[in-house]
Design an enzyme around this catalytic site. Structure first.
Site, PDB file in Angstrom:
ATOM      1  N   GLU A 210     -10.699   8.250 -14.749  1.00 30.84           N
ATOM      2  CA  GLU A 210      -9.774   7.532 -13.880  1.00 30.84           C
ATOM      3  C   GLU A 210      -9.502   8.383 -12.643  1.00 30.84           C
ATOM      4  O   GLU A 210      -8.981   9.490 -12.744  1.00 30.84           O
ATOM      5  CB  GLU A 210      -8.459   7.202 -14.585  1.00 30.84           C
ATOM      6  CG  GLU A 210      -7.523   6.401 -13.693  1.00 30.84           C
ATOM      7  CD  GLU A 210      -6.284   5.863 -14.387  1.00 30.84           C
ATOM      8  OE1 GLU A 210      -5.342   5.455 -13.668  1.00 30.84           O
ATOM      9  OE2 GLU A 210      -6.253   5.839 -15.641  1.00 30.84           O
TER      10      GLU A 210
ATOM     11  N   ASP B  70      -9.694  16.888  -5.092  1.00 34.76           N
ATOM     12  CA  ASP B  70     -10.457  15.723  -4.662  1.00 34.76           C
ATOM     13  C   ASP B  70     -11.455  15.275  -5.726  1.00 34.76           C
ATOM     14  O   ASP B  70     -12.202  16.087  -6.279  1.00 34.76           O
ATOM     15  CB  ASP B  70     -11.200  16.038  -3.356  1.00 34.76           C
ATOM     16  CG  ASP B  70     -11.472  14.793  -2.542  1.00 34.76           C
ATOM     17  OD1 ASP B  70     -11.927  13.793  -3.141  1.00 34.76           O
ATOM     18  OD2 ASP B  70     -11.243  14.813  -1.336  1.00 34.76           O
TER      19      ASP B  70
ATOM     20  N   ASP C 150      -5.056   4.574  -2.465  1.00 33.45           N
ATOM     21  CA  ASP C 150      -4.456   4.511  -1.132  1.00 33.45           C
ATOM     22  C   ASP C 150      -5.322   3.616  -0.248  1.00 33.45           C
ATOM     23  O   ASP C 150      -6.504   3.896  -0.053  1.00 33.45           O
ATOM     24  CB  ASP C 150      -4.378   5.918  -0.541  1.00 33.45           C
ATOM     25  CG  ASP C 150      -3.505   5.986   0.705  1.00 33.45           C
ATOM     26  OD1 ASP C 150      -3.449   4.988   1.453  1.00 33.45           O
ATOM     27  OD2 ASP C 150      -2.888   7.034   0.940  1.00 33.45           O
TER      28      ASP C 150
ATOM     29  N   ASP D 135      -3.836  -4.460  -4.627  1.00 31.05           N
ATOM     30  CA  ASP D 135      -3.043  -5.594  -4.176  1.00 31.05           C
ATOM     31  C   ASP D 135      -3.180  -5.805  -2.673  1.00 31.05           C
ATOM     32  O   ASP D 135      -2.511  -6.654  -2.091  1.00 31.05           O
ATOM     33  CB  ASP D 135      -1.570  -5.366  -4.517  1.00 31.05           C
ATOM     34  CG  ASP D 135      -1.028  -4.124  -3.831  1.00 31.05           C
ATOM     35  OD1 ASP D 135      -1.581  -3.027  -4.081  1.00 31.05           O
ATOM     36  OD2 ASP D 135      -0.072  -4.227  -3.039  1.00 31.05           O
TER      37      ASP D 135
ATOM     38  N   LYS E 136      -4.147   1.369   8.202  1.00 28.11           N
ATOM     39  CA  LYS E 136      -4.460   1.374   9.639  1.00 28.11           C
ATOM     40  C   LYS E 136      -5.974   1.480   9.842  1.00 28.11           C
ATOM     41  O   LYS E 136      -6.630   2.316   9.227  1.00 28.11           O
ATOM     42  CB  LYS E 136      -3.753   2.543  10.327  1.00 28.11           C
ATOM     43  CG  LYS E 136      -2.229   2.439  10.303  1.00 28.11           C
ATOM     44  CD  LYS E 136      -1.573   3.603  11.009  1.00 28.11           C
ATOM     45  CE  LYS E 136      -0.051   3.479  10.959  1.00 28.11           C
ATOM     46  NZ  LYS E 136       0.617   4.624  11.622  1.00 28.11           N
TER      47      LYS E 136
ATOM     48  N   THR F 211       1.005  -0.967 -14.082  1.00 30.89           N
ATOM     49  CA  THR F 211       1.349   0.308 -13.467  1.00 30.89           C
ATOM     50  C   THR F 211       2.633   0.132 -12.672  1.00 30.89           C
ATOM     51  O   THR F 211       3.019  -0.988 -12.313  1.00 30.89           O
ATOM     52  CB  THR F 211       0.242   0.821 -12.516  1.00 30.89           C
ATOM     53  OG1 THR F 211       0.255   0.026 -11.312  1.00 30.89           O
ATOM     54  CG2 THR F 211      -1.136   0.735 -13.172  1.00 30.89           C
TER      55      THR F 211
ATOM     56  N   TYR G  30       3.125   1.016  -9.629  1.00 33.93           N
ATOM     57  CA  TYR G  30       2.794   0.524  -8.296  1.00 33.93           C
ATOM     58  C   TYR G  30       2.530  -0.978  -8.339  1.00 33.93           C
ATOM     59  O   TYR G  30       2.952  -1.718  -7.452  1.00 33.93           O
ATOM     60  CB  TYR G  30       1.574   1.252  -7.736  1.00 33.93           C
ATOM     61  CG  TYR G  30       1.222   0.790  -6.335  1.00 33.93           C
ATOM     62  CD1 TYR G  30       1.808   1.385  -5.233  1.00 33.93           C
ATOM     63  CD2 TYR G  30       0.341  -0.268  -6.132  1.00 33.93           C
ATOM     64  CE1 TYR G  30       1.531   0.943  -3.947  1.00 33.93           C
ATOM     65  CE2 TYR G  30       0.062  -0.721  -4.851  1.00 33.93           C
ATOM     66  CZ  TYR G  30       0.651  -0.106  -3.767  1.00 33.93           C
ATOM     67  OH  TYR G  30       0.377  -0.557  -2.503  1.00 33.93           O
ATOM     68  N   GLU G  31       1.852  -1.429  -9.372  1.00 38.53           N
ATOM     69  CA  GLU G  31       1.561  -2.846  -9.508  1.00 38.53           C
ATOM     70  C   GLU G  31       2.859  -3.654  -9.605  1.00 38.53           C
ATOM     71  O   GLU G  31       2.995  -4.718  -8.977  1.00 38.53           O
ATOM     72  CB  GLU G  31       0.710  -3.081 -10.750  1.00 38.53           C
ATOM     73  CG  GLU G  31       0.356  -4.540 -10.995  1.00 38.53           C
ATOM     74  CD  GLU G  31      -0.432  -4.700 -12.281  1.00 38.53           C
ATOM     75  OE1 GLU G  31      -1.618  -5.008 -12.195  1.00 38.53           O
ATOM     76  OE2 GLU G  31       0.165  -4.493 -13.358  1.00 38.53           O
TER      77      GLU G  31
END
Length: 228
Positions: free
Chosen positions: A59, A111, A133, A169, A137, A207, A209-210
């Site tokens: 993941e 990373d 992320d 999303d 922009k 999650t 964030y979800e």
């Protein structure tokens, strides 16, 4: 034009300062829980875990760690490699792993491309990238993790016939990912009906964030690609 971007694919690494106790806990645990990329690539990713495991999942960007921990708990015979550069998230997961004595998780706090380049070829049975992320922009789009080079990396480590799963999303990032994965010779989108990409995967824990996205009326999408 081939997409090449080898800079950082993540933003800030630190948020609220950690307590000295939590800092010490992470520093003490990471030599055992963390991947050591300074050593030679192992012959098999199965050998990275203390407990015997039958397969290995990856993941990239586990965030608060809810999904990673859920999968590790429900599948003790599967090894999970979690990558997350954000210090607070790593500390939270390390604390839970130690408290619950989970032996089928390995972690990396930098990373993800370094892990993808280090792992043995054809060593991963399933890869997740959940709500990465989106770099909304346009001038930052080159920093989106999904690009041709990184899909090459995923394709190298995934076993043939195994899945790469992506959730977001953000419509522009969903479209971005679909376009690049469908163009890539090693990935095939598995969706046959709308529910295949509007409904989450089996035993989906959700999650944080979800949940926030849903509260803000953004619609999650769940994409599954087969490594061919």
């Amino acid at each position: 034009m081939t997409e090449r971007y080898e800079g950082s694919f993540f933003g800030r690494r630190k948020g609220k300062a950690l307590s000295p106790t939590r800092i010490q806990r992470v520093e003490n645990a990471m030599p055992e829980l963390g991947l050591d990329l300074s050593v030679s690539t192992p012959e098999s990713a199965l050998n990275l875990f203390d407990a015997p495991v039958s397969s290995v999942c990856l993941e990239v960007g586990f965030g608060a760690g809810g999904h990673l921990l859920h999968r590790a708990r429900e599948n003790p015979d599967i090894g999970y490699i979690g990558v997350e550069p954000f210090v607070g998230s790593m500390a939270k997961v390390v604390t839970t792993v130690l408290a619950e004595g989970l032996t089928n998780i390995r972690l990396y706090d930098d990373d993800a491309i370094k892990v993808l380049d280090w792992l043995p070829e054809g060593s991963i049975d399933l890869a997740y990238q959940l709500y990465p992320d989106p770099w909304p922009k346009k001038r930052h789009w080159k920093r989106r993790f999904i690009n041709e080079k990184n899909l090459d990396r995923y394709a190298r480590v995934l076993k043939s016939g195994c899945e790469f799963r992506f959730a977001s999303d953000i419509d522009t990032y969903v479209d971005w990912t679909l376009k690049r994965c469908r163009k890539h010779e090693n990935f095939e989108w598995t969706a046959e009906t709308a529910s295949d990409w509007t409904q989450p995967w089996k035993n989906w824990p959700g999650t944080r964030y979800e949940a926030k996205a849903v509260r803000e009326n953004r619609v999650p999408r769940y994409l599954t690609f087969l490594r061919v």
